[in-house]
Motif scaffolding. Structure first.
Motif, mmCIF file in Angstrom:
data_model
loop_
_atom_site.group_PDB
_atom_site.id
_atom_site.type_symbol
_atom_site.label_atom_id
_atom_site.label_comp_id
_atom_site.label_asym_id
_atom_site.label_seq_id
_atom_site.Cartn_x
_atom_site.Cartn_y
_atom_site.Cartn_z
ATOM 1 N N GLY A 100 0.804 -1.211 0.000
ATOM 2 C CA GLY A 100 0.000 0.000 0.000
ATOM 3 C C GLY A 100 0.840 1.265 0.000
ATOM 4 O O GLY A 100 0.370 2.340 0.410
ATOM 5 N N THR A 101 2.081 1.152 -0.443
ATOM 6 C CA THR A 101 3.002 2.293 -0.501
ATOM 7 C C THR A 101 3.720 2.289 -1.852
ATOM 8 O O THR A 101 3.469 1.440 -2.706
ATOM 9 N N ASN A 102 4.661 3.208 -2.018
ATOM 10 C CA ASN A 102 5.457 3.217 -3.250
ATOM 11 C C ASN A 102 6.729 2.389 -3.112
ATOM 12 O O ASN A 102 7.665 2.512 -3.903
ATOM 13 N N PHE A 105 2.262 6.782 0.717
ATOM 14 C CA PHE A 105 1.066 5.968 0.928
ATOM 15 C C PHE A 105 0.109 6.115 -0.245
ATOM 16 O O PHE A 105 -0.050 7.206 -0.791
ATOM 17 N N ILE A 106 -0.521 5.023 -0.631
ATOM 18 C CA ILE A 106 -1.594 5.045 -1.619
ATOM 19 C C ILE A 106 -2.872 4.579 -0.925
ATOM 20 O O ILE A 106 -2.808 3.984 0.159
ATOM 21 N N PRO A 107 -4.055 4.833 -1.496
ATOM 22 C CA PRO A 107 -5.309 4.469 -0.822
ATOM 23 C C PRO A 107 -5.400 3.004 -0.411
ATOM 24 O O PRO A 107 -6.058 2.670 0.591
ATOM 25 N N GLN A 167 -1.876 4.830 9.164
ATOM 26 C CA GLN A 167 -1.161 5.803 8.330
ATOM 27 C C GLN A 167 -1.024 7.132 9.063
ATOM 28 O O GLN A 167 0.048 7.749 9.060
ATOM 29 N N SER A 186 4.857 12.610 0.126
ATOM 30 C CA SER A 186 3.485 12.882 -0.304
ATOM 31 C C SER A 186 2.914 11.744 -1.151
ATOM 32 O O SER A 186 1.692 11.613 -1.269
ATOM 33 N N GLU A 187 3.789 10.938 -1.743
ATOM 34 C CA GLU A 187 3.341 9.831 -2.582
ATOM 35 C C GLU A 187 3.644 8.477 -1.951
ATOM 36 O O GLU A 187 3.459 7.442 -2.584
ATOM 37 N N LYS A 233 6.382 -3.603 -9.184
ATOM 38 C CA LYS A 233 6.551 -2.176 -8.877
ATOM 39 C C LYS A 233 8.004 -1.772 -9.088
ATOM 40 O O LYS A 233 8.929 -2.482 -8.674
#
Length: 412
Positions: free
Chosen positions: A283-285, A364-366, A378, A361-362, A325
């Protein structure tokens, strides 16, 4: 050899040994736990899975039209310590299997995580395969026509976001709606010796988290099915008629090495142990090892500080990870292949990655909220809370869950 062994045990138990089972009535629906004779020292002796206790369930399948929910882990260990697939063994014994229902990763376990699994025919047996992962995660009434009993035999790893327990939910619901009993061949939970993580909040329900349980729930599939029934989590509070083939020699403190990898990106015991902690990175980059041979044993990102992280790797497309990824990019992170075995969730890796990323800012993702089951995790990480402080916030909820869980335990 396996055919002769299974037929002999089948004939023996036709005489009437089923009387050794015990029943546990929950509300108006009966759950039957078919068990071996209770042992004084359950930690002694090889763990015998439900699938291998053929004498306990073959009488329940004889002269029935059977549906199987299974994948590559649905196996029976033979006398020479090899494995035959449950479906192949039952067909040899002339059990009338009508259909196979396949969860995420497919019946043979080769599909990527999240990849749509389509209906089709099993190339080995010619049986119809109905997908439980894609547009239709719940068997339709049409697909259950002419099925007298369903069998569920899938190896789980004990994490809420591992989707086989979500498939279990929908199978139970469909069986309850169509008055079909569900036979569960129980298997060990390799992470069954601890309980940890935030309890899922119902507003964050998804296929990677359907029930108000912690990330690591400490239950086998059979126990979890009892909880789904007992807590009336199925639609409209309906309940499924369960028959559980209880394992021999298992308890929750016993370690268990999975003989067959449960999905393409959990290749060994280390990855299975680290999975509940490292899956948060999905759930992250940050890449969690997909596209390498160390899936869920390493993590990294092009955005992590290479001055802080000395380890690096480059994810590449491969079987089980066609589109990893950060494919083709150097990822800086940590190698955990030789780390200590965990008996609790590790949040330090996640917290430090957030603190050392150049792209907060990027980060975490939903999808992170779906995995965590709450937005609060989070928020706490972004506020700079420590692992100890975060875990203290869910401690009381875990104690309440343990009390509920105790009602459904089959093993100690």
């Amino acid at each position: 050899m396996i055919k002769r062994l299974l037929k002999s045990t089948f004939l023996f138990f036709l005489i009437g040994i089923l009387s050794c089972g015990n029943t546990n009535k929950q509300s108006e629906i009966q759950t039957e736990e078919v068990a071996v004779e209770k042992q004084e020292q359950p930690e002694i002796g090889e763990i015998i899975t439900g699938a291998n206790l053929t004498e306990k369930y073959l009488p329940l399948l004889k002269n029935k039209k059977v549906g199987i929910v299974g994948n590559q882990t649905s196996v029976i260990k033979t006398e020479n310590r090899k494995f035959t697939h449950l479906v192949d063994s039952l067909l040899q014994l002339e059990i009338n299997i009508k259909k196979v229902f396949a969860p995420e990763h497919g019946f043979r376990g080769t599909a990527d995580a999240g990849e749509v699994v389509k209906n089709g025919l099993d190339t080995k047996t010619g049986l119809p395969v109905i997908s439980l992962y894609g547009d239709q995660k719940k068997p339709s009434a049409e697909s259950l026509k002419n099925i007298d009993i369903m069998v569920f035999d899938i190896q789980d790893v004990g994490a809420r976001f591992y989707t086989y327990i979500s498939s279990l939910h929908y199978i139970m619901e469909a069986c309850a709606e169509n008055n079909i009993p569900l036979l569960i061949l129980d298997r060990p939970n390799p992470n069954g010796y601890y309980i940890d993580g935030p309890i899922l909040e119902l507003e964050n329900q998804s296929f990677v988290g359907m029930h108000p349980v912690p990330v690591v729930h400490g239950m086998t599939i059979g126990e979890y099915a009892k909880m789904i029934n007992g807590e009336k989590w199925l639609k409209n509070g309906i309940q499924c008629e369960l028959k559980i083939i209880v394992m021999s020699n298992y308890n929750h403190n016993r370690s268990y090495s999975l003989p067959i990898k449960p999905s393409p990106n959990l290749p060994n015991d280390r990855s299975i142990n680290l999975y509940p902690s490292l899956c948060f990175f999905e759930g992250t980059n940050v890449n969690a090892g997909r596209g390498t041979n160390d899936q869920f044993q390493v993590f990294g990102s092009p955005f992590l500080n290479k001055e802080y992280y000395s380890y690096s790797y480059t994810p590449e497309p491969m079987d089980g990870a066609k589109y990893p990824k950060h494919s083709g990019k150097i990822c800086y992170g940590e190698n955990l292949t030789n780390s200590d075995t965990l008996d609790q969730l590790n949040l330090e890796w996640l917290i430090k990655a957030y603190q050392n990323t150049s792209d907060k800012s990027e980060f975490f993702i939903p999808f992170f909220t779906n995995l965590a089951g709450t937005k609060k995790l989070q928020e706490k990480i972004e506020k700079g809370m420590s692992e100890k402080e975060i875990k203290a916030t869910w401690a009381s909820d875990l104690e309440k869950f343990k009390t509920i869980r105790s009602k459904y335990l089959i093993y100690q």
